[in-house]
Scaffold this active site. Sequence first.
Site, PDB file in Angstrom:
ATOM      1  N   GLY A 214     -13.604  -6.197  -2.070  1.00  0.00           N
ATOM      2  CA  GLY A 214     -12.358  -6.970  -1.987  1.00  0.00           C
ATOM      3  C   GLY A 214     -11.361  -6.285  -1.084  1.00  0.00           C
ATOM      4  O   GLY A 214     -11.704  -5.363  -0.350  1.00  0.00           O
ATOM      5  N   ASN A 215     -10.123  -6.735  -1.121  1.00  0.00           N
ATOM      6  CA  ASN A 215      -9.074  -6.074  -0.329  1.00  0.00           C
ATOM      7  C   ASN A 215      -7.770  -6.079  -1.131  1.00  0.00           C
ATOM      8  O   ASN A 215      -7.715  -6.611  -2.238  1.00  0.00           O
ATOM      9  CB  ASN A 215      -8.914  -6.760   1.033  1.00  0.00           C
ATOM     10  N   HIS A 216      -6.736  -5.457  -0.553  1.00  0.00           N
ATOM     11  CA  HIS A 216      -5.492  -5.248  -1.308  1.00  0.00           C
ATOM     12  C   HIS A 216      -4.548  -6.448  -1.305  1.00  0.00           C
ATOM     13  O   HIS A 216      -3.416  -6.326  -1.769  1.00  0.00           O
ATOM     14  CB  HIS A 216      -4.734  -4.049  -0.734  1.00  0.00           C
TER      15      HIS A 216
END
Length: 408
Positions: A214-216
Amino acid sequence: MLRKSPFKHKKILIGITGGIAAYKIPQLVRILKKEGAEVQVVLSESAKSFVTPQTLSVLSEKPALSDFFKSDQGEWNNHVHLGLWADLILIAPAGANTLAKMSHGICDNLLMSVILSARCPIFVAPAMDLDMWTHPSTQSNIQTLVNRGVHMIEPEEGSLASGLEGKGRMAEPENIAHVLSGYLAPKPNYFLGKRVLVTAGGTQEPIDPVRYIGNHSSGKMGFAIAEQLIQLGAEVELVYGAVTVVPPTNCQSYQTRTAKEMKAKCDEIFPTCDVLIMAAAVADYHVVDVAAEKIKKTDDTLMLALAKNPDILKSLSEAKKEHQVLIGFALETEQEEFHALEKLQKKNLDCIVLNSLNNPKAGFAVDTNEVTLFCKDGEQYHIPTQQKDEVAAALLNKVGDWLSKTNP
Ligand code: CTP
């Protein structure tokens, strides 16, 4: 029908600094007052050699201020209140010294403190001699201020106080009033009644039943854009991935997880939309073989084969109808402008919004952002660091203005 002046009830603070052109400011005060503005004048000490506070007080019907303290009883002119009071600040004339002080945040008098405390738009009408105007340090200070969102009212060409001929004369009061009036005049609301697809948040690509790539992304910027569009009267369709905040409730929204799911939802909705604003952080790759069971930590290293995800924005731009408008985001850490412009062109977009990760107050998770909008015709606008809802409002204002001009 009587025209309603854009200045009616607007609170305008005029900052006058030392320069011969200061003698023209009483005329500007008269014009703005006649148009219905409330005008507050703040002068620098050296401005008083060129124009009297008494003249300005009489014309503005308010005391013209220059000192922090009003009297020897300790009553003071609160620069923060003045900065927050104004709907618009104009610094005219602004000499090379004032531009340098503004660009470096030097705050050595009441006017400079007001400027640093202000949250409203700031306009500057420079006035100086030809060589001072063209000097690289002046030009670099101007560039810094423009990049921060300050509006420059270009000086005019003509005879200068030094006897030289060229660029450096402060714009005439009528022309300054014209520029301010254009800015304050109500703009057509491009988004009213438009169907807009907004994407937000980050996608997640599963590795096994408990893990993912995923990412932030928090979803804050995309949601702020959706909220703002709703306020502008648009019909918003919101497709979002993983987020850390609650989505707006007053629009249709759909939560998706992977890039593939987000693409399927966008493919379904986009054909009936007028505008797409793609603020989601889409994962570029997915795991080829997602494990059916939790992967055990048997080996010291683990290799995951990844395959490229579809580019949602690019594929929608290939399918777009003539009237449809596509706006992408670019999140960059180096050669920011270059990469943003490359994506604008490669994905065949109308505009791209560059988010820089080099500013700690911009990008993922934080509540503030700083962006630059690049349009396909070369126009660009910088939106300085502000709360994400303020950035969303400023961004849609610029995009709406640009679309009203180019896509009426
Ligand atoms: N985007 C998309 N589908 C993808 C990747 C990105 O629709 N698979 C969209 C993003 O939502 C954004 C724009 O394309 O509006 C640019 O995304 P960004 O991540 O900055 O760039 P990429 O195209 O993914 O390129 P790179 O990661 O190499 O910088």
